[in-house]
Design a protein around this motif. Structure first.
Motif, PDB file in Angstrom:
ATOM      1  N   THR A  36      13.222  -5.135  14.433  1.00  0.00           N
ATOM      2  CA  THR A  36      13.109  -5.123  12.961  1.00  0.00           C
ATOM      3  C   THR A  36      12.782  -4.067  12.472  1.00  0.00           C
ATOM      4  OG1 THR A  36      13.107  -7.661  13.280  1.00  0.00           O
ATOM      5  CG2 THR A  36      12.217  -6.685  11.232  1.00  0.00           C
ATOM      6  N   THR A  37      13.134  -3.515  11.272  1.00  0.00           N
ATOM      7  CA  THR A  37      12.794  -2.287  10.477  1.00  0.00           C
ATOM      8  C   THR A  37      12.469  -2.649   9.190  1.00  0.00           C
ATOM      9  OG1 THR A  37      14.072  -0.761  11.917  1.00  0.00           O
ATOM     10  CG2 THR A  37      13.366   0.215   9.824  1.00  0.00           C
ATOM     11  N   ILE A  38      11.409  -2.430   8.591  1.00  0.00           N
ATOM     12  CA  ILE A  38      11.131  -2.791   7.099  1.00  0.00           C
ATOM     13  C   ILE A  38      10.868  -1.313   6.518  1.00  0.00           C
ATOM     14  CG2 ILE A  38       9.618  -3.863   5.577  1.00  0.00           C
ATOM     15  CD1 ILE A  38       9.089  -5.731   7.965  1.00  0.00           C
ATOM     16  N   LYS A  39      11.677  -0.900   5.339  1.00  0.00           N
ATOM     17  CA  LYS A  39      11.549   0.174   4.824  1.00  0.00           C
ATOM     18  C   LYS A  39      11.298   0.075   3.392  1.00  0.00           C
ATOM     19  CE  LYS A  39      11.975   4.672   4.154  1.00  0.00           C
ATOM     20  NZ  LYS A  39      11.135   5.467   4.530  1.00  0.00           N
ATOM     21  N   VAL A  40      10.415   0.592   2.886  1.00  0.00           N
ATOM     22  CA  VAL A  40       9.993   0.792   1.432  1.00  0.00           C
ATOM     23  C   VAL A  40      10.632   2.210   0.857  1.00  0.00           C
ATOM     24  CG1 VAL A  40       8.503   0.507  -0.619  1.00  0.00           C
ATOM     25  CG2 VAL A  40       8.072  -0.969   1.371  1.00  0.00           C
ATOM     26  N   PHE A  41      11.397   2.225   0.126  1.00  0.00           N
ATOM     27  CA  PHE A  41      12.057   3.532  -0.482  1.00  0.00           C
ATOM     28  C   PHE A  41      11.772   3.949  -1.909  1.00  0.00           C
ATOM     29  CE2 PHE A  41      15.327   0.038  -0.911  1.00  0.00           C
ATOM     30  CZ  PHE A  41      15.810   0.376  -2.152  1.00  0.00           C
ATOM     31  N   GLY A  42      10.972   2.756  -2.533  1.00  0.00           N
ATOM     32  CA  GLY A  42      10.802   3.152  -4.052  1.00  0.00           C
ATOM     33  C   GLY A  42      10.051   1.704  -4.615  1.00  0.00           C
ATOM     34  N   PHE A  43       9.692   1.711  -5.724  1.00  0.00           N
ATOM     35  CA  PHE A  43       9.152   0.484  -6.518  1.00  0.00           C
ATOM     36  C   PHE A  43       9.439   0.568  -7.843  1.00  0.00           C
ATOM     37  CE2 PHE A  43       5.836   3.765  -6.842  1.00  0.00           C
ATOM     38  CZ  PHE A  43       5.247   3.856  -8.082  1.00  0.00           C
ATOM     39  N   LEU A  44       9.292  -0.592  -8.502  1.00  0.00           N
ATOM     40  CA  LEU A  44       9.904  -0.935  -9.961  1.00  0.00           C
ATOM     41  C   LEU A  44       8.336  -1.320 -10.489  1.00  0.00           C
ATOM     42  CD1 LEU A  44      12.893  -3.569  -9.314  1.00  0.00           C
ATOM     43  CD2 LEU A  44      12.617  -0.885  -9.780  1.00  0.00           C
ATOM     44  N   LYS A  45       8.483  -0.669 -11.758  1.00  0.00           N
ATOM     45  CA  LYS A  45       7.191  -1.214 -12.658  1.00  0.00           C
ATOM     46  C   LYS A  45       7.403  -2.210 -13.506  1.00  0.00           C
ATOM     47  CE  LYS A  45       4.831   3.456 -13.114  1.00  0.00           C
ATOM     48  NZ  LYS A  45       4.267   4.365 -13.973  1.00  0.00           N
ATOM     49  N   ILE A  46       6.919  -3.616 -13.616  1.00  0.00           N
ATOM     50  CA  ILE A  46       7.483  -4.599 -14.162  1.00  0.00           C
ATOM     51  C   ILE A  46       6.534  -5.357 -14.945  1.00  0.00           C
ATOM     52  CG2 ILE A  46       8.142  -6.883 -13.661  1.00  0.00           C
ATOM     53  CD1 ILE A  46       8.946  -6.020 -10.811  1.00  0.00           C
ATOM     54  N   ASP A  47       6.862  -5.616 -16.357  1.00  0.00           N
ATOM     55  CA  ASP A  47       5.964  -5.981 -17.286  1.00  0.00           C
ATOM     56  C   ASP A  47       5.782  -7.764 -16.926  1.00  0.00           C
ATOM     57  OD1 ASP A  47       8.224  -7.490 -18.366  1.00  0.00           O
ATOM     58  OD2 ASP A  47       8.450  -6.223 -20.088  1.00  0.00           O
ATOM     59  N   LEU A  56       0.811  -1.171   0.120  1.00  0.00           N
ATOM     60  CA  LEU A  56       0.035   0.210   0.072  1.00  0.00           C
ATOM     61  C   LEU A  56       0.979   1.317   0.119  1.00  0.00           C
ATOM     62  CD1 LEU A  56      -2.810  -1.120   2.418  1.00  0.00           C
ATOM     63  CD2 LEU A  56      -2.879  -1.127   0.111  1.00  0.00           C
ATOM     64  N   TYR A  57       1.918   1.538  -0.793  1.00  0.00           N
ATOM     65  CA  TYR A  57       2.605   2.555  -1.096  1.00  0.00           C
ATOM     66  C   TYR A  57       2.198   3.245  -2.194  1.00  0.00           C
ATOM     67  CZ  TYR A  57       4.838  -0.830  -3.930  1.00  0.00           C
ATOM     68  OH  TYR A  57       5.000  -1.998  -4.780  1.00  0.00           O
ATOM     69  N   ASP A  58       2.425   4.638  -2.086  1.00  0.00           N
ATOM     70  CA  ASP A  58       1.631   5.515  -3.333  1.00  0.00           C
ATOM     71  C   ASP A  58       2.266   5.108  -4.636  1.00  0.00           C
ATOM     72  OD1 ASP A  58       0.209   6.945  -1.230  1.00  0.00           O
ATOM     73  OD2 ASP A  58       1.551   8.493  -1.321  1.00  0.00           O
ATOM     74  N   GLY A  59       1.264   4.899  -5.624  1.00  0.00           N
ATOM     75  CA  GLY A  59       1.647   4.516  -6.701  1.00  0.00           C
ATOM     76  C   GLY A  59       1.809   3.183  -6.957  1.00  0.00           C
ATOM     77  N   ALA A  60       1.565   2.149  -5.836  1.00  0.00           N
ATOM     78  CA  ALA A  60       1.435   0.787  -6.172  1.00  0.00           C
ATOM     79  C   ALA A  60       0.438   0.348  -6.882  1.00  0.00           C
ATOM     80  CB  ALA A  60       1.513   0.224  -4.752  1.00  0.00           C
ATOM     81  N   ILE A  61       0.529  -0.735  -7.641  1.00  0.00           N
ATOM     82  CA  ILE A  61      -0.526  -1.418  -8.293  1.00  0.00           C
ATOM     83  C   ILE A  61      -1.096  -2.344  -7.370  1.00  0.00           C
ATOM     84  CG2 ILE A  61      -1.616  -3.032 -10.270  1.00  0.00           C
ATOM     85  CD1 ILE A  61      -0.813  -0.021 -10.845  1.00  0.00           C
ATOM     86  N   PHE A  62      -2.354  -2.214  -6.860  1.00  0.00           N
ATOM     87  CA  PHE A  62      -2.839  -3.188  -5.815  1.00  0.00           C
ATOM     88  C   PHE A  62      -3.912  -4.212  -6.563  1.00  0.00           C
ATOM     89  CE2 PHE A  62      -6.228  -4.640  -2.486  1.00  0.00           C
ATOM     90  CZ  PHE A  62      -5.428  -4.957  -1.693  1.00  0.00           C
ATOM     91  N   TRP A 115       6.988  -9.980 -18.420  1.00  0.00           N
ATOM     92  CA  TRP A 115       8.174 -11.113 -18.663  1.00  0.00           C
ATOM     93  C   TRP A 115       9.177 -10.650 -17.247  1.00  0.00           C
ATOM     94  CZ3 TRP A 115       7.549 -14.631 -21.666  1.00  0.00           C
ATOM     95  CH2 TRP A 115       6.556 -14.824 -22.803  1.00  0.00           C
ATOM     96  N   GLY A 116       8.785  -9.823 -16.580  1.00  0.00           N
ATOM     97  CA  GLY A 116       9.661  -9.580 -15.418  1.00  0.00           C
ATOM     98  C   GLY A 116      10.735  -8.422 -15.861  1.00  0.00           C
ATOM     99  N   LYS A 117      10.442  -7.764 -16.896  1.00  0.00           N
ATOM    100  CA  LYS A 117      11.483  -6.717 -17.437  1.00  0.00           C
ATOM    101  C   LYS A 117      11.035  -5.358 -16.587  1.00  0.00           C
ATOM    102  CE  LYS A 117      13.224  -4.129 -21.176  1.00  0.00           C
ATOM    103  NZ  LYS A 117      13.024  -3.604 -22.561  1.00  0.00           N
ATOM    104  N   VAL A 118      11.974  -4.900 -16.043  1.00  0.00           N
ATOM    105  CA  VAL A 118      11.607  -3.596 -15.227  1.00  0.00           C
ATOM    106  C   VAL A 118      11.846  -2.330 -16.445  1.00  0.00           C
ATOM    107  CG1 VAL A 118      12.627  -1.830 -13.748  1.00  0.00           C
ATOM    108  CG2 VAL A 118      13.071  -4.296 -13.402  1.00  0.00           C
ATOM    109  N   ILE A 119      10.456  -1.726 -16.428  1.00  0.00           N
ATOM    110  CA  ILE A 119      10.341  -0.609 -17.396  1.00  0.00           C
ATOM    111  C   ILE A 119      10.348   0.797 -16.528  1.00  0.00           C
ATOM    112  CG2 ILE A 119       8.906  -2.079 -18.945  1.00  0.00           C
ATOM    113  CD1 ILE A 119       6.319  -1.004 -17.597  1.00  0.00           C
ATOM    114  N   ASP A 120      10.472   0.732 -15.404  1.00  0.00           N
ATOM    115  CA  ASP A 120      10.817   2.159 -14.686  1.00  0.00           C
ATOM    116  C   ASP A 120      10.895   1.808 -13.168  1.00  0.00           C
ATOM    117  OD1 ASP A 120      10.861   4.744 -14.190  1.00  0.00           O
ATOM    118  OD2 ASP A 120       8.825   5.309 -14.682  1.00  0.00           O
ATOM    119  N   ALA A 121      11.547   2.861 -12.682  1.00  0.00           N
ATOM    120  CA  ALA A 121      11.746   2.627 -11.166  1.00  0.00           C
ATOM    121  C   ALA A 121      11.436   4.053 -10.632  1.00  0.00           C
ATOM    122  CB  ALA A 121      13.385   2.455 -10.837  1.00  0.00           C
ATOM    123  N   ILE A 122      10.365   4.199  -9.341  1.00  0.00           N
ATOM    124  CA  ILE A 122      10.154   5.151  -8.836  1.00  0.00           C
ATOM    125  C   ILE A 122      10.410   5.373  -7.531  1.00  0.00           C
ATOM    126  CG2 ILE A 122       7.745   6.389  -8.535  1.00  0.00           C
ATOM    127  CD1 ILE A 122       8.407   5.859 -11.438  1.00  0.00           C
TER     128      ILE A 122
END
Length: 815
Positions: free
Chosen positions: A593-604, A524-530, A606-613
């Motif tokens: 324990t610290t869990i930190k989300v600092f960004g996300f990848l857009k993945i097609d 549930l991070y901003d910009g995620a595809i849920f 086939w598993g190819k990264v098309i953008d990093a946010i």
């Protein structure tokens, strides 16, 4: 009464006969062998003998309870329509009693005598939090309780099983209380409650049943002579070819198989490891149907595939369950929520998207098809995980009928933390006597531990009561557990705060899911595809303070994967001791324990990264207990001398430790964890600021800041555990870790991608105090590796600098 059933299978007949003779039964026949009919017939027979009798059915999941309610109602309706000879059953009613039960239905249940609700389907959590603390309201129900059914007994294992074992002893204590305090008429005998345990995958069923329920073996009968016929089962393994980026397209392959099965009208259930995989898979299935050249012919299939998993609202779950139970869908994609003995119709095929956690899970899932003696099929689609590839190469292990392949059900009744918690609950329900109540625990708990725990944890009621004599020399719960002790004790781990996922598309403002706080960092991070029921939503707003996330429907061709890290760091040392008579210390204490989300990848697809946010979510932190060992500088020097990847060596050692723990302590999957190493970081060619300490660290994943007591017991047995680890690594013939040596774990968050078996061996030798001469010999047996090939081009591990603070109550132990 059995009409239209012409005859019973031998195991059904034997079980019913034993139960009707007031003996407890543990029934361990195969999946789909008709175990449910045993309790159904027995329940009605008990009620026919005594019209006021009550029955308690206990399931580990809501879905299983709902299924059994449906099955019981179908059976009951057939009985009611037979003749007037069983008029006693005409008004009989059944009900679920769980977290989804409405207030209106709870009122009806509370007045069960007038509403004839004599069979209750519930779960351990409701017994713990609602029934036992409120036993005065349930007194008449408990007083007339004739049969307790514990379904899928194998689920109650390790820490969860330990909690449930205490729960059942608390239940037995109250049953005895109401039985002893019942005024009997002339010639009326005391009520007898019999217990029935059911499971298809238990290694030692009699001992498991005794441990869990406290019932003596002399009063229990084991029924394992399976008299049911079995249809032919085909087991097919599919290992997709390595494609783009040298990866196997497990999602695409599974989706194509499911679509073809649906087209051929083969009713199928597909199992996935995690919730997210369920949603991605159903989305891919629907996409393949829509892109089919003959879409007009197959468009109806879009409405005949559903997903089922945790997180859905109660209304959505009930709707999906109705469709499943009544044959309204051709394909269901689920997590292990539907793995248990749920009859979802005449299934022809089971498809597994990756190997499940254990061989026992494999058998449970495979058993979902062919439940009506028809020929059936199981398809295992293997992914890149070393565990998947191991079973692809060792197929024969999947068809073994050796019960030793099943996990032994073990509980630890001397876990002081769990014992103390449940004694608080028991003392709240009824004053606790050291002498009189020990009878419920005497076979599993040493008397000195029992007595000491009560005297140190509970509050003494005194010995000079003149009116309330029953309080003399008894104990009640500590004030810090008031007003409701069970609210402080979670059977399944720490209770988490929930976050609502709100669909605000076109101002709908409908809550479509509720998600645990620990999962929000990944979903549930901003910009995620849920993804929900195969439909993509874009996360527009995440509000950590108000506990909600707003999402809108979207139509995109990509998914998102969080870029995150998890750090586990010691906060305070409570105990320290040397390892194996060396000068190397091992520490036990508080961790964070610290869990930190600092960004996300857009993945097609086939598993190819098309953008990093880049993005920002507040870090999720929680405290626990655990132990750790700081690796000495000479250990890292040995690894460097053979160009071994330090992170992979540490990760493999931690995995090996976890895999060996069940030999020494009672633990299940995910009850003990470690800091897993991510390939994106460890195999990167760019320098990183997040250099981690050279440390072996294991911690309790449940129990909160006080821990669960598991890592403490591992700390006590560390020498033996390390020796077992080294022996497994040296004797296993695999190249770089497998399930046999324990370096590849099925629940590794990074899919076991960062492992070094040779490095693990070096670390274990050093920890056990190998001499310089011994290490020279070991190093000659280990080949020199290439940093380019093993990903050790940059420094991601460093020698420990500085110290962790000591507790004011530090204990220093001698070996």
């Amino acid at each position: 009464m059995l009409f239209p059933i012409e005859k019973l299978y031998t195991h059904q007949h034997d079980s019913i006969a034993e139960l009707m003779n007031d003996r407890n039964v543990i029934l361990t026949t195969s999946t789909s062998s008709g175990k449910s009919l045993v309790y159904q017939v027995t329940a009605l027979w008990k009620i026919l003998e005594d019209i006021d009798s009550t029955i308690l059915y206990i399931a580990p999941t809501k879905a299983l309870a709902q299924d059994q309610v449906r099955s019981m109602n179908e059976f009951l309706n057939k009985i009611k329509n037979l003749s007037q000879t069983i008029y006693k059953l005409k008004k009989l009613s059944v009900s679920t009693y769980d977290g989804d039960t409405t207030q209106e239905q709870r009122k009806l249940i509370s007045n069960w005598t007038d509403n004839h609700i004599q069979i209750i389907f519930t779960n351990p959590d409701m017994i713990h939090t609602a029934m036992l603390p409120n036993h005065q309201k349930w007194g008449s129900f408990l007083q007339k309780l004739k049969l307790v059914v514990i379904d899928e007994l194998h689920i109650y294992n390790s820490l969860f099983g330990t909690h449930v074992s205490f729960l059942f002893r608390r239940l037995k204590r109250l049953l005895n209380f109401y039985n002893k305090n019942t005024d009997l008429s002339y010639n009326e005998k005391r009520n007898t409650t019999v217990w029935l345990g059911c499971s298809a995958t238990l290694k030692n069923p009699m001992e498991a049943f005794r441990q869990l329920t406290g019932n003596d073996m002399s009063t229990t009968t084991l029924v394992c002579n399976d008299g049911s016929p079995n249809g032919l089962k085909h087991i097919i393994l599919e290992n997709p070819d390595l494609e783009n980026f040298n990866k196997r397209d497990i999602i695409g392959t599974t989706a194509r198989i499911l679509v073809e099965l649906m087209k051929r009208d083969i009713k199928t259930i597909a199992f996935c490891h995690v919730r997210r995989l369920c949603e991605i898979l159903i989305k891919e299935v629907k996409k393949l149907i829509q892109k089919d050249s003959d879409f007009e012919q197959w468009d109806y299939l879009l409405n005949e595939v559903v997903s089922y998993r945790g997180g859905y609202s109660a209304a959505d779950r009930r709707k999906i369950e109705r469709e499943l139970f009544h044959g309204g869908v051709k394909c269901c994609i689920s997590t292990n929520a539907l793995e248990l003995g749920i009859d979802i119709g005449s299934l022809d095929c089971v498809v597994m998207c990756g190997f499940p956690l254990t061989l026992g899970n494999f058998q449970q899932q495979s058993g979902r098809s062919g439940r009506n003696v028809q020929e059936s099929m199981t398809v295992l689609v293997c992914g890149d995980s070393p565990v998947d590839q191991y079973y692809f190469k060792n197929k024969e292990e999947l068809i073994s009928d050796d019960s030793n392949m099943f996990q032994e059900l073990v509980v630890d009744m001397e876990n002081i933390l769990v014992l103390g918690d449940h004694l608080q609950c028991a003392a709240f329900e009824l004053p606790l006597s050291i002498e009189n109540d020990y009878m419920y625990f005497e076979k599993d708990i040493n008397y000195s531990i029992w007595e000491d725990t009560i005297k140190t944890k509970l509050q003494f009621n005194g010995a000079d009561h003149k009116i309330d004599l029953f309080l003399n020399n008894t104990y009640t719960c500590s004030e810090k557990y008031l007003p409701w002790p069970s609210g402080y004790v979670s059977l399944r781990g720490v209770q988490e705060e929930m976050f609502a996922v709100v669909d605000v598309t076109n101002n709908r403002n409908i809550v479509i899911e509720e998600i645990e706080s620990s999962r929000t960092s990944f979903t549930l991070y901003d910009g995620a595809i849920f993804i929900h029921q195969g439909i993509s939503f874009l996360v527009k707003e995440f509000n950590s303070k108000e506990h909600y996330a707003k999402v809108v429907r979207t139509d995109v061709e990509y998914t998102t994967a969080q870029r995150d890290y998890t750090d586990v760091d010691p906060l305070e040392i409570e105990v320290v001791k040397p390892i194996n008579n060396t000068d190397l210390p091992i520490f036990f204490g508080n961790l964070e324990t610290t869990i930190k989300v600092f960004g996300f990848l857009k993945i097609d697809r086939w598993g190819k990264v098309i953008d990093a946010i880049e993005t920002y979510n507040p870090p999720f932190t929680y405290k626990s207990k655990g132990f750790w060992i700081d690796l000495p500088e000479r250990c890292l020097s040995y690894l460097e001398s053979r160009n071994l990847n330090k992170a992979a060596s540490i990760h493999a050692t931690q995995h090996c430790l976890i895999s060996c723990l069940p030999k020494y302590i009672i633990t299940g999957f995910n009850e003990i964890k470690t800091e897993c190493k991510a390939p994106e970081k460890e195999f990167s060619k760019r320098t990183t600021e997040r250099v981690r300490p050279a440390r072996i660290l294991i911690y309790d994943s449940k129990g909160g800041p006080t821990g669960s007591g598991l890592s403490s017991k591992a700390f006590e047995n560390i020498n033996d555990i390390l020796k077992t680890c080294l022996n497994k690594v040296e004797t296993c013939e695999c190249a770089n870790g497998c399930p046999s040596c324990g370096l590849s774990l099925p629940n590794c968050s990074e899919l076991n991608m960062v492992l070094s078996k040779n490095g693990c061996r070096i670390i274990l030798e050093v920890l056990l105090g190998a001499s310089e001469e011994k290490m020279k010999k070991v190093l000659t047996e280990i080949p020199m590796e290439s940093p380019e090939e093993n990903g050790s081009l940059i420094e991601t591990i460093r020698v420990i600098n500085g110290t962790v603070k000591y507790s004011p109550h530090l204990r220093v132990l001698e070996e």
